[in-house]
Design a protein around this motif. Sequence first.
Motif, PDB file in Angstrom:
ATOM      1  N   ALA A 175       0.854  -1.186   0.000  1.00  0.00           N
ATOM      2  CA  ALA A 175       0.000   0.000   0.000  1.00  0.00           C
ATOM      3  C   ALA A 175       0.890   1.235   0.000  1.00  0.00           C
ATOM      4  N   ASN A 176       0.709   2.065  -0.999  1.00  0.00           N
ATOM      5  CA  ASN A 176       1.415   3.350  -1.110  1.00  0.00           C
ATOM      6  C   ASN A 176       2.909   3.199  -1.365  1.00  0.00           C
ATOM      7  N   MET A 177       3.356   2.012  -1.734  1.00  0.00           N
ATOM      8  CA  MET A 177       4.786   1.814  -1.974  1.00  0.00           C
ATOM      9  C   MET A 177       5.205   2.337  -3.339  1.00  0.00           C
ATOM     10  N   PHE A 178       4.458   1.997  -4.388  1.00  0.00           N
ATOM     11  CA  PHE A 178       4.839   2.434  -5.722  1.00  0.00           C
ATOM     12  C   PHE A 178       4.759   3.951  -5.853  1.00  0.00           C
ATOM     13  N   ASN A 179       3.861   4.572  -5.109  1.00  0.00           N
ATOM     14  CA  ASN A 179       3.779   6.034  -5.108  1.00  0.00           C
ATOM     15  C   ASN A 179       5.089   6.645  -4.626  1.00  0.00           C
ATOM     16  N   GLU A 180       5.649   6.094  -3.540  1.00  0.00           N
ATOM     17  CA  GLU A 180       6.923   6.615  -3.028  1.00  0.00           C
ATOM     18  C   GLU A 180       8.063   6.325  -3.995  1.00  0.00           C
ATOM     19  N   LEU A 181       8.049   5.148  -4.628  1.00  0.00           N
ATOM     20  CA  LEU A 181       9.091   4.828  -5.603  1.00  0.00           C
ATOM     21  C   LEU A 181       9.014   5.761  -6.808  1.00  0.00           C
ATOM     22  N   ASP A 182       7.787   6.034  -7.261  1.00  0.00           N
ATOM     23  CA  ASP A 182       7.619   6.952  -8.391  1.00  0.00           C
ATOM     24  C   ASP A 182       8.079   8.358  -8.046  1.00  0.00           C
ATOM     25  N   GLN A 183       7.807   8.780  -6.819  1.00  0.00           N
ATOM     26  CA  GLN A 183       8.216  10.116  -6.392  1.00  0.00           C
ATOM     27  C   GLN A 183       9.739  10.256  -6.362  1.00  0.00           C
ATOM     28  N   ALA A 184      10.412   9.156  -6.084  1.00  0.00           N
ATOM     29  CA  ALA A 184      11.879   9.195  -5.966  1.00  0.00           C
ATOM     30  C   ALA A 184      12.581   9.077  -7.313  1.00  0.00           C
ATOM     31  N   SER A 185      11.821   8.961  -8.400  1.00  0.00           N
ATOM     32  CA  SER A 185      12.427   8.792  -9.720  1.00  0.00           C
ATOM     33  C   SER A 185      11.835   9.776 -10.720  1.00  0.00           C
ATOM     34  N   ASP A 186      12.660  10.218 -11.644  1.00  0.00           N
ATOM     35  CA  ASP A 186      12.184  11.090 -12.719  1.00  0.00           C
ATOM     36  C   ASP A 186      11.713  10.292 -13.933  1.00  0.00           C
ATOM     37  N   MET A 187      11.886   8.999 -13.900  1.00  0.00           N
ATOM     38  CA  MET A 187      11.504   8.160 -15.026  1.00  0.00           C
ATOM     39  C   MET A 187       9.986   7.951 -15.046  1.00  0.00           C
ATOM     40  N   PRO A 188       9.387   7.872 -16.213  1.00  0.00           N
ATOM     41  CA  PRO A 188       7.938   7.678 -16.312  1.00  0.00           C
ATOM     42  C   PRO A 188       7.542   6.270 -15.903  1.00  0.00           C
ATOM     43  N   PRO A 189       6.277   6.059 -15.507  1.00  0.00           N
ATOM     44  CA  PRO A 189       5.815   4.727 -15.118  1.00  0.00           C
ATOM     45  C   PRO A 189       6.024   3.679 -16.208  1.00  0.00           C
ATOM     46  N   GLU A 190       5.945   4.084 -17.476  1.00  0.00           N
ATOM     47  CA  GLU A 190       6.128   3.134 -18.570  1.00  0.00           C
ATOM     48  C   GLU A 190       7.503   2.456 -18.507  1.00  0.00           C
ATOM     49  N   TYR A 191       8.484   3.177 -17.986  1.00  0.00           N
ATOM     50  CA  TYR A 191       9.832   2.626 -17.844  1.00  0.00           C
ATOM     51  C   TYR A 191       9.960   1.823 -16.549  1.00  0.00           C
ATOM     52  N   GLN A 192       9.387   2.352 -15.474  1.00  0.00           N
ATOM     53  CA  GLN A 192       9.555   1.752 -14.158  1.00  0.00           C
ATOM     54  C   GLN A 192       8.799   0.440 -13.995  1.00  0.00           C
ATOM     55  N   THR A 193       7.634   0.356 -14.633  1.00  0.00           N
ATOM     56  CA  THR A 193       6.735  -0.763 -14.350  1.00  0.00           C
ATOM     57  C   THR A 193       7.330  -2.109 -14.724  1.00  0.00           C
ATOM     58  N   LYS A 194       8.123  -2.160 -15.777  1.00  0.00           N
ATOM     59  CA  LYS A 194       8.746  -3.427 -16.162  1.00  0.00           C
ATOM     60  C   LYS A 194       9.586  -3.981 -15.017  1.00  0.00           C
ATOM     61  N   LYS A 195      10.360  -3.125 -14.361  1.00  0.00           N
ATOM     62  CA  LYS A 195      11.174  -3.549 -13.226  1.00  0.00           C
ATOM     63  C   LYS A 195      10.288  -3.970 -12.056  1.00  0.00           C
ATOM     64  N   TYR A 196       9.244  -3.171 -11.793  1.00  0.00           N
ATOM     65  CA  TYR A 196       8.337  -3.496 -10.692  1.00  0.00           C
ATOM     66  C   TYR A 196       7.748  -4.892 -10.881  1.00  0.00           C
ATOM     67  N   PHE A 197       7.267  -5.164 -12.084  1.00  0.00           N
ATOM     68  CA  PHE A 197       6.586  -6.433 -12.330  1.00  0.00           C
ATOM     69  C   PHE A 197       7.552  -7.612 -12.210  1.00  0.00           C
ATOM     70  N   GLU A 198       8.734  -7.453 -12.747  1.00  0.00           N
ATOM     71  CA  GLU A 198       9.721  -8.534 -12.671  1.00  0.00           C
ATOM     72  C   GLU A 198      10.056  -8.864 -11.227  1.00  0.00           C
ATOM     73  N   GLN A 199      10.155  -7.833 -10.385  1.00  0.00           N
ATOM     74  CA  GLN A 199      10.475  -8.090  -8.993  1.00  0.00           C
ATOM     75  C   GLN A 199       9.295  -8.746  -8.273  1.00  0.00           C
ATOM     76  N   LEU A 200       8.078  -8.308  -8.580  1.00  0.00           N
ATOM     77  CA  LEU A 200       6.899  -8.956  -8.000  1.00  0.00           C
ATOM     78  C   LEU A 200       6.877 -10.439  -8.361  1.00  0.00           C
ATOM     79  N   GLN A 201       7.210 -10.746  -9.614  1.00  0.00           N
ATOM     80  CA  GLN A 201       7.253 -12.133 -10.060  1.00  0.00           C
ATOM     81  C   GLN A 201       8.331 -12.922  -9.317  1.00  0.00           C
ATOM     82  N   ASN A 202       9.457 -12.287  -9.045  1.00  0.00           N
ATOM     83  CA  ASN A 202      10.544 -12.954  -8.326  1.00  0.00           C
ATOM     84  C   ASN A 202      10.129 -13.355  -6.907  1.00  0.00           C
ATOM     85  N   TYR A 203       9.262 -12.544  -6.297  1.00  0.00           N
ATOM     86  CA  TYR A 203       8.809 -12.835  -4.942  1.00  0.00           C
ATOM     87  C   TYR A 203       7.737 -13.927  -4.914  1.00  0.00           C
TER      88      TYR A 203
END
Length: 438
Positions: free
Chosen positions: A239-267
Motif C-alpha cells: 500500500a502506497n509503496m509504488f507512489n513513493e518509488l515513483d516520487q523518488a524517480s524522474d523516469m515515467p511509469p512506462e519505464y519503471q513498471t517493467k522492473k516493478y513487475f519482474e520483482q513482484l514475479q521474483n517474490y
Amino acid sequence: MAQEKFYSKFQKKNSESSKKTAENKSLNSKKAGTSAGKKSDLKTRKPVDVAALPKDELPSLFSTHTIPKESLAIINNFDEIIQGVRPLNSRQLQQLPDNIRALSHQLTDERSTRRLGYMNDAIQLSSYVRYYTWWNLVRLVRLFSNLPAALFPKENGICLDLGSGPLTVVIALWLARPELRNKNLTWYCLDVSSNSLALGEDLYLSVAAKTNCEPWKIIRVKGSFGTGIKQKCDFITCANMFNELDQASDMPPEYQTKKYFEQLQNYSTPKGSFLLVEPGVPKSARTLSLLRERFIANEKTVLAPCPHALECPMNGFKAYTGSQNKWCNFSFSTEGAPAKLLKLSELAKLPKERATLSFNCAAHNEKTEENDELKIRISSDPFRLPAGRTGFYGCSKLGLTLVATRNQQFASGDLLTLKKAPKEEKIDQKSGAKIVEL
C-alpha cells in the motif's frame, strides 16, 4: 514484566481448549462475514436487473455493512491502541497536530528534502501512525472487506507485505477479513525502517489480542523493494509503496513498471495472488494500469476493480503531466470516519472530506464466464446531464461508459450488472464514453 504479560496472550493453549476456541472463532467469523445480510462475494452474486434494484443492495467496494462490529470499534478507538503501545505525555499530545502537519509537508510539497529513513525518527513515526496509519485503516478495511474471497491466502499461506511500514495492510486484513484469522499464515513484512516494523508488530499484536485470536507469524525484514526473502510467496500486498518509488524517480511509469513487475514475479509462487493499493493520483493509477496489463498477459485474472480483461479505458496515460486522460480511482465520503480522527485532522489543518484510492488485485487463472451480461464499475460521483438526468462514469467491456439515469443513485465503487448490453451504441460527444441508459 509488562512486556511478558503483553505477549503471554498469544501462548499456545492445550488441544481441548484450542479446539473449543477454533469452533468459537469459526462461528464468530461466520456471523461477522454475513453481517451484511444480502451482501455477497462479487463473483458469486447472481445477475440482477439494476433498474429494479435498491441502492443498498448493490455490490460495492466500500460498503461498511461487511465490516465486523468488533473491527469497527477497534478502528474508532485506534488512538487508544497506539497510546497503549507507544504512549505520549500530555505535552507531546498537544504538539501532535503541528507534528502531523510538518510531516504532511515532507510527504508532499517538501518531499525532495525527505530522508529515506524518515520513519526511523521517533516524532515522525508517532505522527505517522496516529494520523496516516489511522486514515489508511479507514480506507483499507472498507476496501478489503468487500473484495472477492478468491483473492486471499489459504491455510499455511506464505505472505509478503512490501513497504510494510507499521504493518498497516496486515492490521487492515485482520480487521476486514475475520475468516483469515484462523488460518496459519506467515507474513514477511519488508520495510527500510526497522523502528516502523517493530512498532507495527506491537500494534498488530495488540489488535489481535482484542479479537481473542492467536496472531499470524510475523517476520520483519529490513530492506527496500527487491531485498530477498527466504521463501516464495502465495500472497503479495503493498500500500502506497509504488507512489513513493515513483516520487523518488524522474523516469515515467512506462519505464519503471517493467522492473516493478519482474520483482513482484521474483517474490511470487507461480500461483501467487496480488493486492496492490495506491493513492488515487494519476501517476500511481498509471503504474497500476500498466501492472494490470502485465498480470493479464501472464495469465492472471484481475478480480477487482475491473469488470473485464480488455484494454483499460482509464489508464491515466500522461494524466500526471496534465493531459485530459482519465485515471482509475475511487472515493468515498469520510462522514462515517472515527470522530476522534476527524477532530485530529481539523486540529492539524488537514481536514478530509473524501478518501480516495486506486488499486488492483489479481489471482492465478480465476476463470470467469463469458455471457451477455454487462458489468459496469462506477468510478465517479454523480453529475448533472440534460433533461433532468444524472450521470456516472464507469468502466465496462464497452470501454469508458456513461451511465445515464433519472431515478437511480450510485456511488463510486458500485458494481452494476445488466442482463444484456444495449443493442444500440450511443456515444457521449464530450467524453467519447458509451452511453448506457437506465
